[in-house]
Design a protein around this motif. Structure first.
Motif, PDB file in Angstrom:
ATOM      1  N   SER A 130      15.675  12.115  -5.060  1.00 29.36           N
ATOM      2  CA  SER A 130      14.484  12.740  -5.325  1.00 29.36           C
ATOM      3  C   SER A 130      13.698  12.335  -6.806  1.00 29.36           C
ATOM      4  O   SER A 130      14.598  12.068  -7.687  1.00 29.36           O
ATOM      5  CB  SER A 130      14.505  14.121  -5.303  1.00 29.36           C
ATOM      6  OG  SER A 130      14.727  14.813  -4.005  1.00 29.36           O
ATOM      7  N   ALA A 131      12.472  12.087  -6.737  1.00 28.19           N
ATOM      8  CA  ALA A 131      11.992  11.516  -8.009  1.00 28.19           C
ATOM      9  C   ALA A 131      10.860  12.147  -8.399  1.00 28.19           C
ATOM     10  O   ALA A 131       9.921  12.564  -7.553  1.00 28.19           O
ATOM     11  CB  ALA A 131      11.562  10.078  -7.848  1.00 28.19           C
ATOM     12  N   SER A 132      10.686  12.534  -9.761  1.00 26.42           N
ATOM     13  CA  SER A 132       9.761  13.013 -10.209  1.00 26.42           C
ATOM     14  C   SER A 132       8.330  11.905 -10.102  1.00 26.42           C
ATOM     15  O   SER A 132       8.370  10.976  -9.811  1.00 26.42           O
ATOM     16  CB  SER A 132       9.516  13.602 -11.569  1.00 26.42           C
ATOM     17  OG  SER A 132       9.651  12.264 -12.560  1.00 26.42           O
ATOM     18  N   PRO A 133       6.977  12.599  -9.931  1.00 25.30           N
ATOM     19  CA  PRO A 133       5.841  11.650  -9.794  1.00 25.30           C
ATOM     20  C   PRO A 133       5.724  10.449 -10.661  1.00 25.30           C
ATOM     21  O   PRO A 133       5.308   9.286 -10.356  1.00 25.30           O
ATOM     22  CB  PRO A 133       4.678  12.337  -9.946  1.00 25.30           C
ATOM     23  CG  PRO A 133       5.305  13.767  -9.603  1.00 25.30           C
ATOM     24  CD  PRO A 133       6.655  13.968 -10.115  1.00 25.30           C
ATOM     25  N   ASP A 134       6.095  10.593 -12.129  1.00 27.00           N
ATOM     26  CA  ASP A 134       6.262   9.475 -13.003  1.00 27.00           C
ATOM     27  C   ASP A 134       7.785   8.700 -13.140  1.00 27.00           C
ATOM     28  O   ASP A 134       7.616   7.907 -14.231  1.00 27.00           O
ATOM     29  CB  ASP A 134       5.328   9.956 -14.193  1.00 27.00           C
ATOM     30  CG  ASP A 134       6.124  11.137 -15.020  1.00 27.00           C
ATOM     31  OD1 ASP A 134       6.734  11.624 -13.994  1.00 27.00           O
ATOM     32  OD2 ASP A 134       5.811  11.288 -15.860  1.00 27.00           O
ATOM     33  N   ALA A 135       8.253   8.958 -12.422  1.00 23.18           N
ATOM     34  CA  ALA A 135       9.948   8.366 -12.638  1.00 23.18           C
ATOM     35  C   ALA A 135       9.471   6.787 -11.960  1.00 23.18           C
ATOM     36  O   ALA A 135       8.776   6.620 -11.096  1.00 23.18           O
ATOM     37  CB  ALA A 135      10.965   8.967 -11.706  1.00 23.18           C
TER      38      ALA A 135
END
Length: 176
Positions: A130-135
């Motif tokens: 899973s990744a944050s929107p700005d990763a």
């Protein structure tokens, strides 16, 4: 408790150490015991989109008294000592010989991997990334951990942006 009852490892450790007035050692599942401890060493990184680099690293798999180890890793640039990467999480037993590694990174990623524990080696395959929107655009990660005697080695493969799953990191650490 009657004399025919058996004690779990945590209880038997507590009973044995209470007589010596020392705190009991935390319980560690036997399949994960080779990984438990503090490790220090070096690593190398390479990837098609960046220059090769060397780093020092400290990894700890700390007993918690539960059927998992708390995990943390900190790396620094070799030579300058500049902080590079850190991550933390848990290594837990999910079956008799299956482990799960849960990792959180301050770069905006969380990972869950699973793999069989065989003779001090865990081949971990990604279950969830899973990744944050700005990763950064990382699409896949694979890890392998191995303990032989007092040495911990690991390898990490990564798929990033347009680059397919490629070997990225190799570390060799010694038990501290």
């Amino acid at each position: 408790m009657d004399e025919n009852s058996t004690l779990s490892p945590a209880h038997s450790d507590a009973a044995a150490s209470s007589s010596a007035n020392t705190p009991p050692l935390p319980y560690v599942p036997s399949a994960l015991a080779p990984f438990a401890g503090l490790w220090r060493g070096e690593g190398e990184g390479a990837y098609p989109t960046i220059d090769d680099f060397a780093y020092t690293e400290e990894i700890e798999f700390a007993p918690t008294g539960k059927p998992f180890l708390a995990y943390r890793s900190r790396t620094r640039e070799a030579g300058s000592g500049r902080p590079l990467h850190s991550e933390s999480g848990f290594l837990r037993l999910v079956g008799e010989d299956e482990a799960e590694l849960l990792v959180a990174q301050p770069t905006g990623f969380t990972e869950i991997h699973r793999g069989q524990v065989r003779e001090g080696t865990i081949e971990l395959s990604m279950v969830v990334l899973s990744a944050s929107p700005d990763a950064k655009p990382v699409h896949s990660i694979r890890r392998q951990l191995s303990v032989r005697g007092g040495d911990l080695t690991y390898d990490l493969w990564m798929a990033h942006d347009l680059t397919p799953l490629t070997h990225h990191l190799h570390g060799h650490l010694r038990r501290d």
